[in-house]
Design a protein around this motif. Structure first.
Motif, mmCIF file in Angstrom:
data_model
loop_
_atom_site.group_PDB
_atom_site.id
_atom_site.type_symbol
_atom_site.label_atom_id
_atom_site.label_comp_id
_atom_site.label_asym_id
_atom_site.label_seq_id
_atom_site.Cartn_x
_atom_site.Cartn_y
_atom_site.Cartn_z
ATOM 1 N N PHE A 104 61.764 9.236 95.264
ATOM 2 C CA PHE A 104 61.157 8.547 96.413
ATOM 3 C C PHE A 104 60.989 9.588 97.509
ATOM 4 O O PHE A 104 61.976 10.174 97.958
ATOM 5 N N SER A 105 59.743 9.815 97.891
ATOM 6 C CA SER A 105 59.465 10.875 98.857
ATOM 7 C C SER A 105 59.080 10.287 100.206
ATOM 8 O O SER A 105 58.346 9.303 100.284
ATOM 9 N N LEU A 106 59.581 10.896 101.247
ATOM 10 C CA LEU A 106 59.207 10.540 102.620
ATOM 11 C C LEU A 106 58.332 11.651 103.165
ATOM 12 O O LEU A 106 58.677 12.831 103.045
ATOM 13 N N VAL A 120 55.260 7.136 102.446
ATOM 14 C CA VAL A 120 56.154 7.355 101.313
ATOM 15 C C VAL A 120 55.351 7.389 100.022
ATOM 16 O O VAL A 120 54.207 6.945 99.961
ATOM 17 N N SER A 121 56.004 7.912 99.001
ATOM 18 C CA SER A 121 55.400 7.976 97.681
ATOM 19 C C SER A 121 56.462 7.708 96.636
ATOM 20 O O SER A 121 57.554 8.286 96.692
ATOM 21 N N GLY A 128 53.450 19.332 114.260
ATOM 22 C CA GLY A 128 52.154 19.295 113.609
ATOM 23 C C GLY A 128 52.189 19.597 112.121
ATOM 24 O O GLY A 128 51.208 19.345 111.409
ATOM 25 N N GLU A 129 53.300 20.150 111.651
ATOM 26 C CA GLU A 129 53.403 20.448 110.214
ATOM 27 C C GLU A 129 53.543 19.165 109.411
ATOM 28 O O GLU A 129 54.065 18.161 109.895
ATOM 29 N N LYS A 130 53.111 19.221 108.170
ATOM 30 C CA LYS A 130 53.329 18.119 107.226
ATOM 31 C C LYS A 130 54.659 18.387 106.532
ATOM 32 O O LYS A 130 54.894 19.492 106.025
ATOM 33 N N VAL A 131 55.524 17.390 106.508
ATOM 34 C CA VAL A 131 56.879 17.572 105.993
ATOM 35 C C VAL A 131 57.115 16.605 104.840
ATOM 36 O O VAL A 131 56.785 15.417 104.938
#
Lengths: 114, 112
Positions: free
Chosen positions: A74-76, A66-67, A16-19
């Motif tokens: 580059f973030s996942l 992604v961002s 449930g956490e945002k990673v």
């Protein structure tokens, strides 16, 4: 030498956490990729980006986003981590417009979701 | 992309040449042969690629048969640090967005 770095080698998160997994390359590469690697399944593409603010879905984008705000980063993002997202995550970059398209990989982040 | 076939494993003695085979009998004319390797707990590492001519770089040599249906990666003087899984991949030189697909590869064990 191309250097691709990833923010963590090992990460443990709860369901449930945002990673956030971060990847940075220092060779001014346009293309960046996120893969996950699981035993028996090989390397699977999650998302890739061929320019800043551009992104394309790979083979298994569900549960990920992604961002790409800057060329080198580059973030996942795992919006709500689940146990089936426990895996090795690999970031890669490559330069288009060259005769070859070899991809340079980071060391990987081994994510465990409990 | 054409399919590749590699034996599951092989070993060689340190200091000797390691010859890693790969079959790609359905390769098409515009597909390249790429080799990557992955040392345990590390990300994959690009080694070499070729189209039809033999290629050599500081890491390895790539020998492609004349009919292009198979190739051999040669590590001329294997060291213990060359112990890894080696992946043979065939793909087109398409646009910049080409993804990589790794099969099971061949596990090379270099013994002292």
């Amino acid at each position: 030498d191309v250097k691709v770095t990833q923010s963590s080698r090992y990460l443990v998160k709860r369901t449930g956490e945002k990673v956030f997994l971060e990847c940075v390359q220092d060779m001014d590469h346009e293309n960046m990729f996120w893969y996950r690697q699981d035993p028996g399944l090989g390397l699977r593409l999650i998302y890739f980006s061929y320019d800043v603010k551009m992104k394309e879905k790979g083979d298994i984008p569900e549960g990920y986003s992604v961002s790409r705000e800057k060329k080198e980063r580059f973030s996942l993002i795992l919006e709500s981590a689940s146990t089936n997202q426990t895996s090795m995550y690999l970031c890669a970059s490559s330069a288009p417009g060259r005769p070859t398209y070899e991809q340079y990989f980071g060391p990987g982040t081994r994510l465990t979701v409990t | 992309d054409a399919k590749t076939t590699q034996p599951p494993s092989m070993d060689c003695a340190e200091g000797r040449a390691a010859n890693l085979p790969c079959n790609h009998s359905t390769i098409s004319g515009n597909e390249y042969v790429y080799w990557y390797r992955q040392i345990h707990s590390q990300g994959p590492q690009y080694i070499i690629h070729g189209l039809k001519n033999n290629e050599t770089n500081e890491m390895a040599s790539l020998i492609i048969t004349e009919d292009r249906k198979s190739s051999t990666l040669i590590l001329p003087h294997a060291t213990l640090r060359d112990t890894a899984v080696y992946y043979c991949i065939v793909r087109e030189r398409t646009g910049a967005n080409s993804k990589l697909t790794f099969g099971k590869g061949i596990t090379l064990s270099v013994r002292p």
